[in-house]
Enzyme design. Sequence first.
Site, PDB file in Angstrom:
ATOM      1  N   ASP A 160       0.646  -1.843   0.355  1.00 30.16           N
ATOM      2  CA  ASP A 160      -0.255  -0.650   0.167  1.00 30.16           C
ATOM      3  C   ASP A 160       0.856   1.231  -0.090  1.00 30.16           C
ATOM      4  OD1 ASP A 160      -1.988  -1.572   0.826  1.00 30.16           O
ATOM      5  OD2 ASP A 160      -2.709  -1.375   2.386  1.00 30.16           O
ATOM      6  N   ASP A 161       0.302   2.483  -0.344  1.00 33.43           N
ATOM      7  CA  ASP A 161       0.842   4.121  -0.168  1.00 33.43           C
ATOM      8  C   ASP A 161       1.938   4.347  -1.297  1.00 33.43           C
ATOM      9  OD1 ASP A 161      -0.925   3.558   1.895  1.00 33.43           O
ATOM     10  OD2 ASP A 161       0.666   3.707   3.515  1.00 33.43           O
ATOM     11  N   HIS A 216      -5.954   2.712  -3.903  1.00 36.83           N
ATOM     12  CA  HIS A 216      -5.604   2.581  -2.501  1.00 36.83           C
ATOM     13  C   HIS A 216      -6.319   4.688  -2.240  1.00 36.83           C
ATOM     14  CE1 HIS A 216      -4.511   2.022   1.611  1.00 36.83           C
ATOM     15  NE2 HIS A 216      -3.540   3.088   1.713  1.00 36.83           N
ATOM     16  N   HIS A 234       3.848  -2.587   3.271  1.00 35.85           N
ATOM     17  CA  HIS A 234       3.480  -0.900   2.615  1.00 35.85           C
ATOM     18  C   HIS A 234       4.786  -0.115   1.727  1.00 35.85           C
ATOM     19  CE1 HIS A 234       0.629   0.153   6.100  1.00 35.85           C
ATOM     20  NE2 HIS A 234       0.089   0.670   4.845  1.00 35.85           N
TER      21      HIS A 234
HETATM   22 ZN    ZN Z   1      -2.373   3.391   3.214  1.00 38.60          ZN
END
Ligand code: ZN
Length: 338
Positions: free
Chosen positions: A148-149, A199, A290
């Site tokens: 993620d991110d 996301h 992440h």
């Molecule tokens: Zn996130």
Amino acid sequence: MKKFGVLTVLTIICIILIFCFRGVFSTHSNEAKTNNIDVTESSQQVSITDKIYKSAPVINNNELQKKDTTNKMSSETASNSTIETSSEAKQVHNKTKAEVTAKATDNNKDSTVSEEKKPSNKNESTILTKNVDRKIDPKKPMVALTFDDGPHYKYTKNILNSLKKYNAVATFFVLGDRAEKNKDIIKCMAENGNQIGNHTYDHKYLTKLSTTEINNEINKTSDIIYNITNIRPSVLRPTYGAVNDNVKLNTNVPLILWSVDTRDWQSRDEKSVVNKALKNVKDGEIILMHDIYKSTASAADVIIKELTSKGYQLVTVDELFHAKEVKLVKGTVYSHAY
Ligand code: ZN
């Protein structure tokens, strides 16, 4: 007196005859010598003429000799050229060999690449680059790694390389504002067979937004990804895993959470991330990480290696549910596929 005169005449005649014979013999032997010389010279001439004929018209012997020397020189030059050529050929051969070796090493390091090898290998490398040769066996265990991110200009690349090294793929839940700044990485993700999920645009809590704002966060990001890859994201990971009815109702894709939380953002420690990912891992798991931390990038390399060696297939979220014959429904939350 008359007798004496006759004898004298006869003697003179004999002497004359003797001289005559000597002259004849001498002439004959000289002719023979001359003939011998002529024969030898003529054989030389034949050979020279032969050379002249073969090379170029030349007028006198000096020129013949010069020509002959030239021929020899050009022949030596040719010979040297041949040596040089074969030396070059060797160098080319060695270079090719070195390139192939380098490419093989590159392939070991990072299974991208290697275009200019043999045509058969070219196909092989093309397939490998695009991960087309990955075959998922539904009977064998599989895990979906999710990041993620990102994308992060450096650490995401490292993770992509680790995935390629083991012919594995993952799902990247990217932020719209980071995606539009790292288009090349997004492109690379897709080209290597990874899945790109949504996301949101700038990581806001969807549960705190109005319907319009939710749609804006999701659609803006989806458009950015589509413009780069020609693929519209088919899954959404809500920020912070926060979901409510409004979010469920206003998303036209499935909502993907996770079953294993490495808490990499908290520990920022490679060993901790590796332990959390691998401890009690089982078939159908979705692992959360992440791709914006250095420790996660190095941990991912170990995790990918370990899971692969344990016989896990590393697949995308879509591949995982497809293999488990689970049809994903929009606005529904999924955390694993077991
Ligand atoms: Zn996130």
